[in-house]
Write an enzyme that holds these catalytic residues in place. Structure first.
Site, PDB file in Angstrom:
ATOM      1  N   SER A 143       0.739  -1.148   0.051  1.00  0.00           N
ATOM      2  CA  SER A 143       0.025  -0.226  -0.055  1.00  0.00           C
ATOM      3  C   SER A 143       0.880   1.201   0.121  1.00  0.00           C
ATOM      4  CB  SER A 143      -0.926  -0.090   1.342  1.00  0.00           C
ATOM      5  OG  SER A 143      -1.440   1.184   1.421  1.00  0.00           O
ATOM      6  N   TYR A 156      -2.023  -1.201  10.275  1.00  0.00           N
ATOM      7  CA  TYR A 156      -2.215  -1.185   8.644  1.00  0.00           C
ATOM      8  C   TYR A 156      -0.683  -0.755   8.187  1.00  0.00           C
ATOM      9  CZ  TYR A 156      -3.830  -1.192   3.938  1.00  0.00           C
ATOM     10  OH  TYR A 156      -4.025  -1.294   2.623  1.00  0.00           O
TER      11      TYR A 156
END
Length: 192
Positions: A143, A156
């Site tokens: 990401s 995350y």
């Protein structure tokens, strides 16, 4: 891989967002698919959308953080499809924005188990068979949050930074082999 037609791809997290779109794009290119997710009903929806293509599709319902299930998946794909050419370790999740001080250890472990260990298990489970193929590819989805820290997204970000480091090391280790290693750092995706 320049020609995808007739190849076999294993895709985790194939029920929505990037995973479903990957499955649809690969199916349109004639890639046979072994699809995974923990949500059986949503996985069946993805399979139904793929019926328009003349490809072989199998669905496999399990949690990617379960190492034994991932290794079983890596055994089942060649049993059902003859071989595996590509694995896309896409399954991932995030929590609602929460400050570190308010996170429980269980919440952090939950995210790391899926986002990091799922990628590690998916890579290691398929890698031995990939070394025997004339050409194979590992794709690990990280990401943009694997390159920058974002307030409220510590679990995350930690998981995606780790995927980035793991994948970069793997790519260097496999430079002189038949296995290509790719990491992807998408930005924000409007997904459930």
């Amino acid at each position: 891989m320049k020609n995808l037609k007739g190849k076999v791809a294993a895709v985790t997290g194939a029920v929505s967002g990037i995973g479903r779109e990957l499955a649809l794009q690969l199916g349109a290119k004639g890639v046979n698919l072994a699809l995974n997710d923990y949500n059986a009903a949503a996985l069946a929806e993805t399979v139904a959308q793929l019926k328009q293509y003349p490809i072989a599709i199998t669905s496999h319902v399990f949690d990617v953080s379960d190492r034994a299930e991932m290794y079983r998946f890596a055994q089942l794909v060649p049993e059902k499809h003859g071989h595996t050419d590509l694995v896309i370790n896409n399954a991932g999740l995030a929590l609602s924005p929460t400050k570190v001080i308010d996170l429980t250890d269980e919440e952090i472990e939950f995210v790391l188990n899926v986002n990091l260990w799922g990628v590690i298990h998916g890579t290691k489970a398929f890698l031995p068979q990939f070394m025997e193929r004339p050409e194979a590819t590992v794709v690990n989805i990280s990401s943009v949050f694997g390159m920058i820290g974002v307030m409220g997204q510590a679990p995350y970000c930690m998981s995606k930074f780790a995927v980035r480091g793991f994948t970069e090391c793997l790519r260097m280790e496999l430079l002189d082999t038949n296995v290509h290693v790719i990491q992807v750092h998408p930005g924000g995706i409007d997904t459930n």
